[in-house]
Design an enzyme around this catalytic site. Sequence first.
Site, short mmCIF file in Angstrom:
data_model
loop_
_atom_site.label_atom_id
_atom_site.label_comp_id
_atom_site.label_asym_id
_atom_site.label_seq_id
_atom_site.Cartn_x
_atom_site.Cartn_y
_atom_site.Cartn_z
N ARG A 48 0.17 10.26 0.08
CA ARG A 48 -0.58 10.78 1.17
C ARG A 48 -0.01 11.90 1.81
O ARG A 48 1.18 12.06 1.91
CB ARG A 48 -0.42 9.46 1.79
CG ARG A 48 -1.34 9.47 3.21
CD ARG A 48 -1.11 8.31 4.14
NE ARG A 48 -1.54 6.98 3.44
CZ ARG A 48 -1.39 5.70 3.94
NH1 ARG A 48 -0.56 5.69 4.97
NH2 ARG A 48 -1.86 4.62 3.21
N ARG A 50 2.92 8.26 12.23
CA ARG A 50 2.22 8.69 10.93
C ARG A 50 1.25 9.80 11.23
O ARG A 50 1.30 10.37 12.50
CB ARG A 50 1.28 7.70 10.28
CG ARG A 50 2.13 6.40 10.39
CD ARG A 50 2.43 6.22 9.03
NE ARG A 50 3.15 5.06 8.26
CZ ARG A 50 2.55 4.13 7.69
NH1 ARG A 50 1.17 4.42 7.23
NH2 ARG A 50 3.05 3.11 7.43
N LYS A 86 1.09 4.81 15.02
CA LYS A 86 0.23 5.65 14.65
C LYS A 86 -0.37 6.24 16.14
O LYS A 86 -0.59 5.55 17.23
CB LYS A 86 -1.00 4.97 14.25
CG LYS A 86 -0.59 4.26 12.82
CD LYS A 86 -1.96 3.91 12.10
CE LYS A 86 -1.16 3.34 10.83
NZ LYS A 86 -2.08 2.40 10.18
N CYS A 89 -4.82 -1.00 -4.41
CA CYS A 89 -4.09 -1.49 -3.14
C CYS A 89 -3.40 -2.75 -3.51
O CYS A 89 -4.17 -3.83 -4.09
CB CYS A 89 -4.73 -1.42 -2.10
SG CYS A 89 -4.00 -2.54 -0.61
N CYS A 111 -7.43 -1.35 7.47
CA CYS A 111 -7.19 0.08 7.13
C CYS A 111 -8.75 0.87 7.26
O CYS A 111 -8.62 2.06 7.50
CB CYS A 111 -7.09 0.24 5.49
SG CYS A 111 -5.25 -0.65 5.29
FE1 SRM Z 1 -3.57 1.08 5.77
C1 SRM Z 1 -1.27 -1.01 4.24
C2 SRM Z 1 -4.45 2.32 2.82
C3 SRM Z 1 -5.38 3.24 7.37
C4 SRM Z 1 -3.40 -0.95 8.57
N1 SRM Z 1 -3.08 0.84 3.62
C5 SRM Z 1 -1.80 0.23 3.24
C6 SRM Z 1 -1.56 0.49 1.94
C7 SRM Z 1 -0.49 1.30 1.74
C8 SRM Z 1 -1.17 -0.77 1.21
C9 SRM Z 1 0.37 -1.05 0.92
O1 SRM Z 1 1.05 -1.14 2.23
O2 SRM Z 1 0.87 -1.27 -0.11
C10 SRM Z 1 -2.80 0.88 1.44
C11 SRM Z 1 -2.96 1.75 0.16
C12 SRM Z 1 -4.17 1.80 -0.85
C13 SRM Z 1 -4.31 2.64 -1.58
O3 SRM Z 1 -4.23 2.25 -2.79
O4 SRM Z 1 -4.44 4.02 -1.33
C14 SRM Z 1 -3.54 1.51 2.72
N2 SRM Z 1 -4.65 2.81 5.17
C15 SRM Z 1 -4.89 2.96 3.92
C16 SRM Z 1 -6.06 4.13 3.57
C17 SRM Z 1 -6.05 4.92 2.72
C18 SRM Z 1 -7.18 3.57 3.74
C19 SRM Z 1 -8.57 4.44 3.57
O5 SRM Z 1 -9.37 3.79 3.08
O6 SRM Z 1 -8.80 5.36 4.04
C20 SRM Z 1 -5.75 4.49 5.18
C21 SRM Z 1 -4.65 5.73 5.25
C22 SRM Z 1 -4.60 6.62 6.68
C23 SRM Z 1 -3.59 7.53 6.47
O7 SRM Z 1 -4.09 8.49 6.12
O8 SRM Z 1 -2.47 7.41 7.04
C24 SRM Z 1 -5.25 3.69 5.82
N3 SRM Z 1 -4.22 1.28 7.70
C25 SRM Z 1 -4.94 2.15 8.08
C26 SRM Z 1 -5.43 1.89 9.47
C27 SRM Z 1 -6.50 2.60 10.24
C28 SRM Z 1 -5.88 3.80 11.18
O9 SRM Z 1 -4.65 3.83 10.99
O10 SRM Z 1 -6.66 4.37 11.81
C29 SRM Z 1 -5.19 0.47 9.85
C30 SRM Z 1 -5.25 -0.16 11.02
C31 SRM Z 1 -4.75 0.26 12.32
C32 SRM Z 1 -3.31 -0.28 12.30
O11 SRM Z 1 -2.15 0.41 11.89
O12 SRM Z 1 -3.26 -1.17 13.37
C33 SRM Z 1 -4.02 0.17 8.66
N4 SRM Z 1 -2.54 -0.57 6.15
C34 SRM Z 1 -2.35 -1.25 7.54
C35 SRM Z 1 -1.58 -2.31 7.55
C36 SRM Z 1 -1.43 -3.31 8.52
C37 SRM Z 1 -0.41 -2.94 9.68
C38 SRM Z 1 -0.27 -4.09 10.78
O13 SRM Z 1 0.03 -3.92 11.66
O14 SRM Z 1 -0.18 -5.25 10.20
C39 SRM Z 1 -1.01 -2.37 6.08
C40 SRM Z 1 -0.04 -3.29 5.70
C41 SRM Z 1 1.26 -3.05 6.21
O15 SRM Z 1 1.65 -2.15 7.02
O16 SRM Z 1 2.23 -4.14 5.95
C42 SRM Z 1 -1.61 -1.10 5.42
FE1 SF4 Z 2 -5.38 -2.31 0.86
FE2 SF4 Z 2 -5.74 -1.68 3.50
FE3 SF4 Z 2 -7.65 -2.44 2.22
FE4 SF4 Z 2 -6.07 -4.23 2.78
S1 SF4 Z 2 -7.13 -3.04 4.33
S2 SF4 Z 2 -7.04 -3.87 0.82
S3 SF4 Z 2 -3.96 -3.13 2.97
S4 SF4 Z 2 -6.54 -0.66 1.69
#
Ligand code: SRM
Ligand code: SF4
Length: 571
Positions: free
Chosen positions: A73, A142, A219, A444, A487
Amino acid sequence: MSAPPSPVEKIKTASRLLRGTLAESVADPLTGALRDDDTQLIKFHGSYQQDDRDLREERRQQKLEPAYSFMIRTRLPGGAATPRQWLAMDAIADEFANGTLRLTTRQAFQVHGVVKRELKATIAAMNAALVDTIAACGDVNRNVAASSHAGGSTLEAEVLDWSRRLSEHLLPRSRAYYEIWLDGRKYVDSAAGPTPVDAGAGEESEPILGPTYLPRKFKSAIALPPVNDVDVFSQDLGFIAIVEAGRIVGFDLTVGGGMGTTHGEPATYARLGSVIGFLPPERLLEVGEAVVGIQRDFGDRTNRRHARLKYTIDDRGLPWFHEELARRLGGALAPPRPFHFTGSGDRFGWYAGENGLWQVTLRIPAGRIADRDGAPWRTGLRRIAAIHQGHFRITANQNLVIADVAPAARAGIEALLREHGLDLHERASPVRLDALACVAMPTCPLAMAEAERYLPSFVGHLERLLERNGLAGEPLLARMTGCPNGCARPQLAEVALIGKAPGRYNLYVGGDARGQRMNRLHRENLDEAAILAEIDALFARWARARQPGERFGDFVHRLWPSGPIDAGAAA
Ligand code: SRM
Ligand code: SF4
């Protein structure tokens, strides 16, 4: 007795500022995986180890290790990329990844499917185009999101500039990234183009993030009203630009937003950021640093499910947060000023910027850029990047703005858009234009159900149900994720599916379309037929009893301020 630090805290502490044994792990030819501890550390460098879940069972039966690969990323503040950077990422998708590019909900690029032996070359190729991946993941600030729909105005440029400065200011200072991936060099921009220079030597320290970094991901985003395209209330740290007499006079500060939850664990919850004060522009970095400092010092380092800023604030109370912030800043912030958002969606199609240049926002479903039969989008965008003189903006809705197109260049770009089927924005229904889905399967590891791959057919069902109820063409903000981590920020949609198990989802309804009200759980653990029956019944009520122009989410909220509506009851 106080709880011990979480295992990840121990890994960070022992990591020598994010080095761990990453270099050795990457060099080990005997496995496609990293050592366990290094799988945590590599996140801070912008990458996740994954395996293809579609192939898991087959590989297990063949007694092979999982098909390991890496997602990378980028850090791309405000989602801004030059045409050269676009071309570089496009080439990387072919040379090292699975032939696609993914535009994320935080305005970054992701590539999937990079094998371990090519990780270093891939990250180096990105850096050689001045695209880095530092702190794109991990317990750090981030990628900083920034509004991207003000049509090339000076206000938009100012907000983008602040997003870059905030991102730089809060970056880790460790040189581990340069040592491991770039042989001790870093790339800088010069008249001759990207140039490698020595990344430095000597003592290192982390004055802002601290030696063990933050307790959890962090974030931040900057919104430019009236468009809340960055969903500023979902961020740990948000700035809302306050514009008076045509200039940004300062920012309202929001703190403690976050979307992630865990099914069945009420102690985890989504929270909207609280608006707590106003600051003049020149204090943005200082205030951002102070908020990060509070989370660094008070965030929960024992339980990662309780480690985001939202929990720090709720455990101690907002008055405590105000006081602590004032203590660090040497005085309280001024009260917040009024702002007004009209929506969180993107502005599609061509529009003129106040700089005399054109912008066009393209619809890219789920942000996936691939060459598919009848839709050779990657090729089309590559050909556009080869002639485009302006820049690109990835939006926080996973779409793409081709920004700053000179009037004389518009026709050429328009022709390329049509030739490659990139004119979806002219053909798609409002619900199709605005829908979001996270990545989910097959990459994921946390996905419980499909999202990106299910989005097109789910949206098709929504279109049919709208039509059946006499609502064709109505705007509707729909989002889905494969698990409750959030996400694609599903909690902020009018209708949302959150994955529970393969083919089964929880159904949420009632969010607004401005990112200022969260939706509510309506029904749990439904299969597709049950989801569609529920939505059909709700649409029928909406069609029957809505007030003029009332959107679905607002209608549901009016009828159901605090609990699920009985879909069968009379409106
Ligand atoms: Fe996310 C974890 C993808 C935006 C909340 N997110 C993941 C992981 C890395 C899975 C992992 O931990 O192994 C996913 C990778 C999937 C893949 O195969 O690519 C993943 N997140 C994404 C993306 C690519 C979704 C998308 O379709 O665009 C986004 C990447 C953003 C970036 O460029 O940085 C993405 N993730 C978000 C958002 C939205 C935002 O930030 O605006 C959220 C919700 C906002 C927040 O953080 O509260 C988000 N992702 C999470 C979480 C839950 C965090 C929490 O506080 O509980 C996880 C899991 C974790 O962190 O344990 C997670
Ligand atoms: Fe994976 Fe994020 Fe989608 Fe959950 S919300 S399935 S962590 S990409």
